[in-house]
Design a protein around this motif. Structure first.
Motif, PDB file in Angstrom:
ATOM      1  N   ARG A   1       0.737  -1.205  -0.064  1.00 36.86           N
ATOM      2  CA  ARG A   1      -0.121  -0.021   0.078  1.00 36.86           C
ATOM      3  C   ARG A   1       0.792   1.154  -0.116  1.00 36.86           C
ATOM      4  O   ARG A   1       0.605   2.101  -0.693  1.00 36.86           O
ATOM      5  CB  ARG A   1      -0.820  -0.099   1.400  1.00 36.86           C
ATOM      6  CG  ARG A   1      -1.746   1.373   1.445  1.00 36.86           C
ATOM      7  CD  ARG A   1      -2.700   1.448   0.502  1.00 36.86           C
ATOM      8  NE  ARG A   1      -3.558   2.502   0.777  1.00 36.86           N
ATOM      9  CZ  ARG A   1      -3.271   3.630   0.312  1.00 36.86           C
ATOM     10  NH1 ARG A   1      -2.240   3.906  -0.355  1.00 36.86           N
ATOM     11  NH2 ARG A   1      -3.903   4.809   0.730  1.00 36.86           N
ATOM     12  N   TYR A   2       2.044   1.210   0.548  1.00 36.40           N
ATOM     13  CA  TYR A   2       3.003   2.312   0.596  1.00 36.40           C
ATOM     14  C   TYR A   2       3.810   2.507  -0.334  1.00 36.40           C
ATOM     15  O   TYR A   2       4.187   3.708  -0.845  1.00 36.40           O
ATOM     16  CB  TYR A   2       3.820   2.271   1.741  1.00 36.40           C
ATOM     17  CG  TYR A   2       4.725   3.542   2.048  1.00 36.40           C
ATOM     18  CD1 TYR A   2       4.426   4.622   2.694  1.00 36.40           C
ATOM     19  CD2 TYR A   2       5.984   3.426   1.670  1.00 36.40           C
ATOM     20  CE1 TYR A   2       4.989   5.682   3.039  1.00 36.40           C
ATOM     21  CE2 TYR A   2       6.918   4.567   1.892  1.00 36.40           C
ATOM     22  CZ  TYR A   2       6.326   5.589   2.625  1.00 36.40           C
ATOM     23  OH  TYR A   2       7.077   6.759   2.706  1.00 36.40           O
ATOM     24  N   SER A   3       3.912   1.323  -1.189  1.00 37.25           N
ATOM     25  CA  SER A   3       4.677   1.561  -2.488  1.00 37.25           C
ATOM     26  C   SER A   3       4.001   2.382  -3.630  1.00 37.25           C
ATOM     27  O   SER A   3       2.823   2.752  -3.853  1.00 37.25           O
ATOM     28  CB  SER A   3       4.796   0.049  -3.092  1.00 37.25           C
ATOM     29  OG  SER A   3       5.552   0.047  -4.423  1.00 37.25           O
ATOM     30  N   LYS A   4       4.950   3.295  -4.330  1.00 40.52           N
ATOM     31  CA  LYS A   4       4.590   4.023  -5.344  1.00 40.52           C
ATOM     32  C   LYS A   4       4.335   3.441  -6.643  1.00 40.52           C
ATOM     33  O   LYS A   4       3.994   3.967  -7.684  1.00 40.52           O
ATOM     34  CB  LYS A   4       5.538   5.108  -5.606  1.00 40.52           C
ATOM     35  CG  LYS A   4       5.680   5.948  -4.448  1.00 40.52           C
ATOM     36  CD  LYS A   4       6.726   7.201  -4.662  1.00 40.52           C
ATOM     37  CE  LYS A   4       6.797   8.053  -3.581  1.00 40.52           C
ATOM     38  NZ  LYS A   4       7.759   9.394  -3.847  1.00 40.52           N
ATOM     39  N   ASN A   5       4.706   2.174  -6.573  1.00 32.98           N
ATOM     40  CA  ASN A   5       4.560   1.209  -7.825  1.00 32.98           C
ATOM     41  C   ASN A   5       2.915   0.823  -7.882  1.00 32.98           C
ATOM     42  O   ASN A   5       2.622   0.320  -7.044  1.00 32.98           O
ATOM     43  CB  ASN A   5       5.174  -0.071  -7.661  1.00 32.98           C
ATOM     44  CG  ASN A   5       5.312  -0.950  -9.027  1.00 32.98           C
ATOM     45  OD1 ASN A   5       4.167  -1.209  -9.687  1.00 32.98           O
ATOM     46  ND2 ASN A   5       6.623  -1.489  -9.623  1.00 32.98           N
ATOM     47  N   ARG A   6       2.289   1.034  -9.005  1.00 30.34           N
ATOM     48  CA  ARG A   6       0.847   0.632  -9.237  1.00 30.34           C
ATOM     49  C   ARG A   6       0.553  -0.445  -9.151  1.00 30.34           C
ATOM     50  O   ARG A   6      -0.479  -1.055  -8.837  1.00 30.34           O
ATOM     51  CB  ARG A   6       0.305   1.392 -10.294  1.00 30.34           C
ATOM     52  CG  ARG A   6       0.494   3.042 -10.494  1.00 30.34           C
ATOM     53  CD  ARG A   6      -0.250   3.494 -11.496  1.00 30.34           C
ATOM     54  NE  ARG A   6      -0.106   5.130 -11.688  1.00 30.34           N
ATOM     55  CZ  ARG A   6      -0.506   5.672 -12.790  1.00 30.34           C
ATOM     56  NH1 ARG A   6      -1.026   5.022 -13.911  1.00 30.34           N
ATOM     57  NH2 ARG A   6      -0.644   6.952 -12.694  1.00 30.34           N
ATOM     58  N   PHE A   7       1.447  -1.674  -9.494  1.00 33.86           N
ATOM     59  CA  PHE A   7       1.289  -2.987  -9.532  1.00 33.86           C
ATOM     60  C   PHE A   7       1.000  -3.401  -8.248  1.00 33.86           C
ATOM     61  O   PHE A   7       0.268  -4.507  -7.975  1.00 33.86           O
ATOM     62  CB  PHE A   7       2.492  -3.663 -10.058  1.00 33.86           C
ATOM     63  CG  PHE A   7       2.344  -5.047 -10.151  1.00 33.86           C
ATOM     64  CD1 PHE A   7       1.467  -5.744 -11.330  1.00 33.86           C
ATOM     65  CD2 PHE A   7       3.170  -5.948  -9.380  1.00 33.86           C
ATOM     66  CE1 PHE A   7       1.572  -7.297 -11.463  1.00 33.86           C
ATOM     67  CE2 PHE A   7       2.989  -7.298  -9.381  1.00 33.86           C
ATOM     68  CZ  PHE A   7       2.171  -7.881 -10.291  1.00 33.86           C
ATOM     69  N   PHE A   8       1.632  -2.809  -7.157  1.00 33.79           N
ATOM     70  CA  PHE A   8       1.492  -3.252  -5.826  1.00 33.79           C
ATOM     71  C   PHE A   8       0.490  -2.278  -4.956  1.00 33.79           C
ATOM     72  O   PHE A   8      -0.382  -2.886  -4.250  1.00 33.79           O
ATOM     73  CB  PHE A   8       3.018  -3.182  -5.145  1.00 33.79           C
ATOM     74  CG  PHE A   8       4.010  -3.931  -5.497  1.00 33.79           C
ATOM     75  CD1 PHE A   8       3.972  -5.417  -5.197  1.00 33.79           C
ATOM     76  CD2 PHE A   8       5.145  -3.395  -6.212  1.00 33.79           C
ATOM     77  CE1 PHE A   8       4.832  -6.188  -5.952  1.00 33.79           C
ATOM     78  CE2 PHE A   8       6.123  -4.397  -6.605  1.00 33.79           C
ATOM     79  CZ  PHE A   8       6.034  -5.759  -6.583  1.00 33.79           C
TER      80      PHE A   8
ATOM     81  N   PHE B   1      -7.394  -1.640  -3.087  1.00 35.97           N
ATOM     82  CA  PHE B   1      -8.475  -2.175  -3.169  1.00 35.97           C
ATOM     83  C   PHE B   1      -8.889  -3.249  -2.033  1.00 35.97           C
ATOM     84  O   PHE B   1     -10.105  -3.321  -1.500  1.00 35.97           O
ATOM     85  CB  PHE B   1      -8.639  -3.078  -4.686  1.00 35.97           C
ATOM     86  CG  PHE B   1      -9.963  -3.729  -4.622  1.00 35.97           C
ATOM     87  CD1 PHE B   1     -11.240  -3.023  -5.130  1.00 35.97           C
ATOM     88  CD2 PHE B   1      -9.900  -4.990  -4.530  1.00 35.97           C
ATOM     89  CE1 PHE B   1     -12.135  -3.589  -5.220  1.00 35.97           C
ATOM     90  CE2 PHE B   1     -11.258  -5.772  -4.716  1.00 35.97           C
ATOM     91  CZ  PHE B   1     -12.379  -5.162  -5.082  1.00 35.97           C
ATOM     92  N   PHE B   2      -7.995  -4.020  -1.557  1.00 36.22           N
ATOM     93  CA  PHE B   2      -8.160  -5.134  -0.629  1.00 36.22           C
ATOM     94  C   PHE B   2      -8.362  -4.387   0.807  1.00 36.22           C
ATOM     95  O   PHE B   2      -9.237  -4.656   1.274  1.00 36.22           O
ATOM     96  CB  PHE B   2      -6.933  -5.829  -0.516  1.00 36.22           C
ATOM     97  CG  PHE B   2      -6.936  -6.899   0.690  1.00 36.22           C
ATOM     98  CD1 PHE B   2      -7.503  -8.118   0.599  1.00 36.22           C
ATOM     99  CD2 PHE B   2      -6.085  -6.429   2.058  1.00 36.22           C
ATOM    100  CE1 PHE B   2      -7.393  -9.012   1.648  1.00 36.22           C
ATOM    101  CE2 PHE B   2      -6.457  -7.149   2.927  1.00 36.22           C
ATOM    102  CZ  PHE B   2      -6.844  -8.623   2.960  1.00 36.22           C
TER     103      PHE B   2
ATOM    104  N   ALA C   1      -6.590  -6.076   6.880  1.00 39.29           N
ATOM    105  CA  ALA C   1      -6.736  -4.847   6.147  1.00 39.29           C
ATOM    106  C   ALA C   1      -6.471  -3.747   7.173  1.00 39.29           C
ATOM    107  O   ALA C   1      -5.687  -2.578   6.952  1.00 39.29           O
ATOM    108  CB  ALA C   1      -8.511  -4.825   5.657  1.00 39.29           C
ATOM    109  N   TYR C   2      -7.080  -3.786   8.613  1.00 41.60           N
ATOM    110  CA  TYR C   2      -6.746  -2.879   9.451  1.00 41.60           C
ATOM    111  C   TYR C   2      -5.181  -2.819   9.779  1.00 41.60           C
ATOM    112  O   TYR C   2      -4.941  -1.852  10.319  1.00 41.60           O
ATOM    113  CB  TYR C   2      -7.719  -3.144  10.639  1.00 41.60           C
ATOM    114  CG  TYR C   2      -9.011  -2.552  10.541  1.00 41.60           C
ATOM    115  CD1 TYR C   2      -9.119  -1.350  10.860  1.00 41.60           C
ATOM    116  CD2 TYR C   2     -10.238  -3.485  10.031  1.00 41.60           C
ATOM    117  CE1 TYR C   2     -10.721  -0.818  10.514  1.00 41.60           C
ATOM    118  CE2 TYR C   2     -11.464  -2.807  10.011  1.00 41.60           C
ATOM    119  CZ  TYR C   2     -11.600  -1.582  10.225  1.00 41.60           C
ATOM    120  OH  TYR C   2     -12.893  -1.398  10.096  1.00 41.60           O
ATOM    121  N   SER C   3      -5.033  -3.830   9.929  1.00 37.97           N
ATOM    122  CA  SER C   3      -3.386  -4.079  10.294  1.00 37.97           C
ATOM    123  C   SER C   3      -2.438  -3.290   9.371  1.00 37.97           C
ATOM    124  O   SER C   3      -1.481  -2.703   9.541  1.00 37.97           O
ATOM    125  CB  SER C   3      -2.939  -5.480  10.680  1.00 37.97           C
ATOM    126  OG  SER C   3      -3.480  -6.180  11.763  1.00 37.97           O
ATOM    127  N   ALA C   4      -2.596  -3.699   8.133  1.00 39.11           N
ATOM    128  CA  ALA C   4      -2.155  -2.982   6.943  1.00 39.11           C
ATOM    129  C   ALA C   4      -1.976  -1.507   7.011  1.00 39.11           C
ATOM    130  O   ALA C   4      -1.132  -0.977   6.681  1.00 39.11           O
ATOM    131  CB  ALA C   4      -2.686  -3.484   5.556  1.00 39.11           C
TER     132      ALA C   4
END
Length: 225
Positions: free
Chosen positions: A47-54, A60-61, A105-108
């Motif tokens: 989620r923190y990555s700037k790569n859209r693939f990640f 969304f998740f 999801a919350y932990s992320a």
């Protein structure tokens, strides 16, 4: 006013049922805790990555599972998901998926916030000595971020243990389900559910004390630094 005669001794004769429920609650909680830690780190980093693939799938998740009730998720995995995969799912595994993915999801988001709190200079220092994104994350950023996110994550663990009671709706034999079955068998709901509440308190209150301890210790350490 109706006088009620409490008969706890009669209910406590069925203590093996309560112990079985507590054991399954503890088992569920432990598995969900491991999933929340591992999944939270992976999804939070993506989620923190700037790569859209990640970033996009992780976003969304997180939004999908944070913005729908965990009760609905458990019911969906128990009744709807088996239709998609063609295999009937046991309540235990449906509860693990529903509560577990919600916790991830919350932990992320907790992990992402912790990562985001680390100064950019830490990232630049990692790149300066030749580290890529994942190496900097693992060796430089996460060790510092985890320390900052412990209090918030500890609170989520408390919510995790309480959330296991929802699994009783799909006949998972955790503590609340055992209490419900017993109350319907011996017709002593007042005593039975009171004991269930006390047992949940005894399981969760030590976690609350641990949370207070960690918050105080981290505050002292941060002031000393």
């Amino acid at each position: 006013m109706i006088e009620y005669e409490w008969k706890f001794r009669e209910v406590l004769e069925y203590w093996p049922a309560f112990l079985n429920g507590m054991a399954l609650t503890a088992q569920l909680s432990l598995i969900l805790l491991i999933a929340a830690i591992l999944g939270g780190v992976i999804v939070g980093s993506a989620r923190y990555s700037k790569n859209r693939f990640f970033n996009w799938p992780a976003t969304f998740f997180i939004e999908a599972f944070r913005n729908t009730p965990v009760f609905v998720q458990i019911i969906w995995f128990f009744f709807a998901f088996p239709i998609l995969i063609g295999v009937q799912m046991e309540g235990f595994y449906a509860a693990l998926l529903g509560i577990g993915l919600n916790m991830i999801a919350y932990s992320a988001e907790i992990f992402r916030a912790g990562i985001q709190s680390i100064e950019r200079g830490q990232w630049e220092a990692g790149r300066a000595i030749g580290m890529n994104y994942f190496q900097s994350m693992r060796r430089v950023v996460l060790p510092q971020a985890i320390r900052r996110m412990i209090p918030a994550f500890a609170n989520r663990v408390i919510e995790l243990v309480k959330s296991t009671s929802i699994a009783s709706t799909i006949a998972v034999g955790e503590l609340l389900y055992q209490g419900h079955q017993l109350a319907n068998t011996i017709y002593r709901p007042m005593e039975t559910y009171t004991i269930v509440a006390v047992l949940f308190f005894l399981m969760i209150y030590p976690l609350a004390l641990l949370t207070y301890f960690l918050e105080k210790k981290l505050n002292v350490d941060m002031r000393s630094n």
